[in-house]
Motif scaffolding. Structure first.
Motif, PDB file in Angstrom:
ATOM      1  N   SER A   3       0.844  -1.194   0.000  1.00  0.00           N
ATOM      2  CA  SER A   3       0.000   0.000   0.000  1.00  0.00           C
ATOM      3  C   SER A   3       0.876   1.240   0.000  1.00  0.00           C
ATOM      4  O   SER A   3       1.831   1.337   0.781  1.00  0.00           O
ATOM      5  CB  SER A   3      -0.913   0.010   1.240  1.00  0.00           C
ATOM      6  OG  SER A   3      -1.614   1.240   1.329  1.00  0.00           O
ATOM      7  N   THR A   5      -0.200   4.083   0.880  1.00  0.00           N
ATOM      8  CA  THR A   5      -0.629   4.908   2.004  1.00  0.00           C
ATOM      9  C   THR A   5      -0.213   4.335   3.349  1.00  0.00           C
ATOM     10  O   THR A   5      -0.340   4.996   4.369  1.00  0.00           O
ATOM     11  CB  THR A   5      -2.155   5.079   1.981  1.00  0.00           C
ATOM     12  OG1 THR A   5      -2.783   3.787   2.078  1.00  0.00           O
ATOM     13  CG2 THR A   5      -2.613   5.768   0.703  1.00  0.00           C
ATOM     14  N   ASN A   6       0.262   3.099   3.355  1.00  0.00           N
ATOM     15  CA  ASN A   6       0.720   2.450   4.582  1.00  0.00           C
ATOM     16  C   ASN A   6       2.243   2.486   4.592  1.00  0.00           C
ATOM     17  O   ASN A   6       2.893   1.755   3.858  1.00  0.00           O
ATOM     18  CB  ASN A   6       0.195   1.011   4.636  1.00  0.00           C
ATOM     19  CG  ASN A   6       0.567   0.303   5.924  1.00  0.00           C
ATOM     20  OD1 ASN A   6       1.614   0.556   6.516  1.00  0.00           O
ATOM     21  ND2 ASN A   6      -0.292  -0.601   6.365  1.00  0.00           N
ATOM     22  N   ALA A   7       2.823   3.343   5.434  1.00  0.00           N
ATOM     23  CA  ALA A   7       4.269   3.538   5.438  1.00  0.00           C
ATOM     24  C   ALA A   7       5.023   2.244   5.725  1.00  0.00           C
ATOM     25  O   ALA A   7       6.013   1.924   5.059  1.00  0.00           O
ATOM     26  CB  ALA A   7       4.653   4.603   6.465  1.00  0.00           C
ATOM     27  N   ASP A   8       4.559   1.485   6.712  1.00  0.00           N
ATOM     28  CA  ASP A   8       5.253   0.250   7.076  1.00  0.00           C
ATOM     29  C   ASP A   8       5.179  -0.786   5.958  1.00  0.00           C
ATOM     30  O   ASP A   8       6.178  -1.429   5.625  1.00  0.00           O
ATOM     31  CB  ASP A   8       4.651  -0.339   8.363  1.00  0.00           C
ATOM     32  CG  ASP A   8       4.963   0.515   9.581  1.00  0.00           C
ATOM     33  OD1 ASP A   8       6.092   1.044   9.650  1.00  0.00           O
ATOM     34  OD2 ASP A   8       4.093   0.659  10.458  1.00  0.00           O
ATOM     35  N   ALA A   9       4.007  -0.949   5.372  1.00  0.00           N
ATOM     36  CA  ALA A   9       3.835  -1.936   4.304  1.00  0.00           C
ATOM     37  C   ALA A   9       4.666  -1.560   3.077  1.00  0.00           C
ATOM     38  O   ALA A   9       5.324  -2.419   2.479  1.00  0.00           O
ATOM     39  CB  ALA A   9       2.366  -2.052   3.923  1.00  0.00           C
ATOM     40  N   SER A 211       4.200  -9.456   8.908  1.00  0.00           N
ATOM     41  CA  SER A 211       3.132  -8.497   9.210  1.00  0.00           C
ATOM     42  C   SER A 211       3.715  -7.116   9.475  1.00  0.00           C
ATOM     43  O   SER A 211       4.911  -6.974   9.752  1.00  0.00           O
ATOM     44  CB  SER A 211       2.341  -8.955  10.433  1.00  0.00           C
ATOM     45  OG  SER A 211       3.159  -8.927  11.592  1.00  0.00           O
ATOM     46  N   ASP A 212       2.859  -6.098   9.413  1.00  0.00           N
ATOM     47  CA  ASP A 212       3.303  -4.744   9.717  1.00  0.00           C
ATOM     48  C   ASP A 212       3.769  -4.639  11.162  1.00  0.00           C
ATOM     49  O   ASP A 212       4.690  -3.877  11.472  1.00  0.00           O
ATOM     50  CB  ASP A 212       2.164  -3.743   9.474  1.00  0.00           C
ATOM     51  CG  ASP A 212       1.861  -3.562   7.995  1.00  0.00           C
ATOM     52  OD1 ASP A 212       2.685  -3.992   7.166  1.00  0.00           O
ATOM     53  OD2 ASP A 212       0.786  -3.010   7.682  1.00  0.00           O
ATOM     54  N   GLU A 213       3.135  -5.404  12.053  1.00  0.00           N
ATOM     55  CA  GLU A 213       3.504  -5.371  13.465  1.00  0.00           C
ATOM     56  C   GLU A 213       4.886  -5.963  13.686  1.00  0.00           C
ATOM     57  O   GLU A 213       5.643  -5.508  14.546  1.00  0.00           O
ATOM     58  CB  GLU A 213       2.465  -6.123  14.311  1.00  0.00           C
ATOM     59  CG  GLU A 213       1.127  -5.420  14.444  1.00  0.00           C
ATOM     60  CD  GLU A 213       0.298  -5.473  13.159  1.00  0.00           C
ATOM     61  OE1 GLU A 213       0.575  -6.364  12.300  1.00  0.00           O
ATOM     62  OE2 GLU A 213      -0.598  -4.627  12.999  1.00  0.00           O
ATOM     63  N   ASN A 216       7.297  -3.369  12.365  1.00  0.00           N
ATOM     64  CA  ASN A 216       7.361  -2.212  13.251  1.00  0.00           C
ATOM     65  C   ASN A 216       6.624  -2.526  14.552  1.00  0.00           C
ATOM     66  O   ASN A 216       5.417  -2.306  14.650  1.00  0.00           O
ATOM     67  CB  ASN A 216       6.736  -0.987  12.567  1.00  0.00           C
ATOM     68  CG  ASN A 216       6.781   0.252  13.446  1.00  0.00           C
ATOM     69  OD1 ASN A 216       7.435   0.274  14.484  1.00  0.00           O
ATOM     70  ND2 ASN A 216       6.077   1.300  13.040  1.00  0.00           N
ATOM     71  N   ARG A 219       3.849  -0.356  16.215  1.00  0.00           N
ATOM     72  CA  ARG A 219       2.437  -0.347  15.816  1.00  0.00           C
ATOM     73  C   ARG A 219       1.588  -1.087  16.834  1.00  0.00           C
ATOM     74  O   ARG A 219       0.494  -0.663  17.192  1.00  0.00           O
ATOM     75  CB  ARG A 219       2.275  -0.989  14.439  1.00  0.00           C
ATOM     76  CG  ARG A 219       2.801  -0.184  13.285  1.00  0.00           C
ATOM     77  CD  ARG A 219       2.703  -0.967  12.009  1.00  0.00           C
ATOM     78  NE  ARG A 219       1.322  -1.266  11.660  1.00  0.00           N
ATOM     79  CZ  ARG A 219       0.590  -0.549  10.798  1.00  0.00           C
ATOM     80  NH1 ARG A 219       1.119   0.518  10.219  1.00  0.00           N
ATOM     81  NH2 ARG A 219      -0.641  -0.889  10.523  1.00  0.00           N
TER      82      ARG A 219
END
Length: 227
Positions: A3, A5-9, A211-213, A216, A219
Motif C-alpha cells: 500500500s 498509504t501504509n508507510a510500514d507496508a 506483518s506490519d507489526e 514495526n 504499531r
C-alpha cells in the motif's frame, strides 16, 4: 499487503523486493556481458555497445537495489547484533553507492575504443584511473559492498532474523562470483549470483510476507489503549 498509504507496508515491500531484484540484476548483467569467456578484449565492448550498455545498467542497478534491502535488514535488527548492523549497514550503503558509479566506465570503454586506436584508448583508460578514483571510489566501493554485505548478513542472523545459513551463503556467493569473473569461468560467474539470489531472495520474501507489526513493533504498542 502492499500500500502506498501504509508507510510500514510500503517500506517493507520495497526492501523485500529489492533484496530479490538486486542479485537477479547481478546474474542477468553477467549473462548479457558481451565478452567471450577467456578473452579479455575491450573491443568486445566497443563492438557490442547495446549488450554492453544493458549489462552495465543491470550491474549498476544490482548495487543500487541492494541499498533499500540493506536498510530494511538493519531496521529489523533490534537487540542482538544491533551495533554491528548499524555500523555495517552504513558502510555497506556507502560502498554500494560508490561501486554502482564505477559501472559507467563501460560506456567510456565503448566510446574510447571506437574513437581511438587500441593503444590510445588503452592509455586513456589507464590514465583515467587516478589515485583519487581508486582510493576514494573503487576501494571503498568494493570493500564496503562485499565485506559490508557479509557483515550485515551476520548481524541479521545474530539478531535472530535468519538462520546462520544466510551469512554462510553470502560470502560463498560473492567469492564464487568474483573467482568466476576474474577467471572468465561462466559456471562460477553465474553460480555465485545464483547463490546470492537464493540467500537474499529468501530473506526478501520473508520480509514481504511478515506483518506490519513484526516490521514495526511500535504499531502493536500504539494499538494498545492507555489505561
Amino acid at each position: 499487503m502492499f500500500s502506498l498509504t501504509n508507510a510500514d507496508a510500503f517500506r517493507r515491500w520495497a526492501a523485500g523486493v529489492s533484496l530479490v531484484l538486486a542479485p537477479l540484476c547481478l546474474l542477468l548483467g553477467m549473462i548479457v556481458d558481451p565478452l567471450e569467456p577467456g578473452i579479455d578484449d575491450p573491443l568486445g565492448y566497443a563492438d557490442n555497445p547495446v549488450a554492453t550498455g544493458i549489462s552495465a545498467t543491470l550491474l549498476h542497478y544490482a548495487w543500487v537495489l541492494w541499498v533499500p534491502g540493506v536498510i530494511g535488514m538493519v531496521h529489523l535488527v533490534r537487540r542482538r547484533g544491533v551495533v554491528l548492523a548499524n555500523v555495517a549497514g552504513a558502510v555497506t550503503v556507502l560502498g554500494l553507492i560508490n561501486f554502482s558509479s564505477l559501472m559507467i566506465s563501460d560506456f567510456f570503454d565503448i566510446a574510447a575504443y571506437r574513437m581511438f586506436t587500441v593503444e590510445e584508448a588503452h592509455k586513456l583508460m589507464n590514465d583515467a584511473a587516478q589515485p583519487a578514483m581508486i582510493i576514494a571510489w573503487q576501494v571503498p566501493g568494493m570493500i564496503g559492498s562485499f565485506l559490508g554485505l557479509v557483515l550485515v548478513a551476520v548481524a541479521y542472523a545474530w539478531g535472530g532474523r535468519a538462520g546462520w545459513w544466510f551469512p554462510a551463503a553470502v560470502p560463498a556467493g560473492i567469492v564464487i562470483w568474483l573467482v568466476g569473473a576474474a577467471n572468465w569461468n561462466l559456471w562460477l560467474g553465474y553460480s555465485g549470483p545464483a547463490i546470492l539470489i537464493a540467500a537474499f531472495g529468501a530473506v526478501g520474501v520473508a520480509m514481504i510476507r511478515m506483518s506490519d507489526e513484526e516490521w514495526n513493533p511500535g504499531r502493536r504498542q500504539a494499538a494498545v489503549p492507555a489505561v
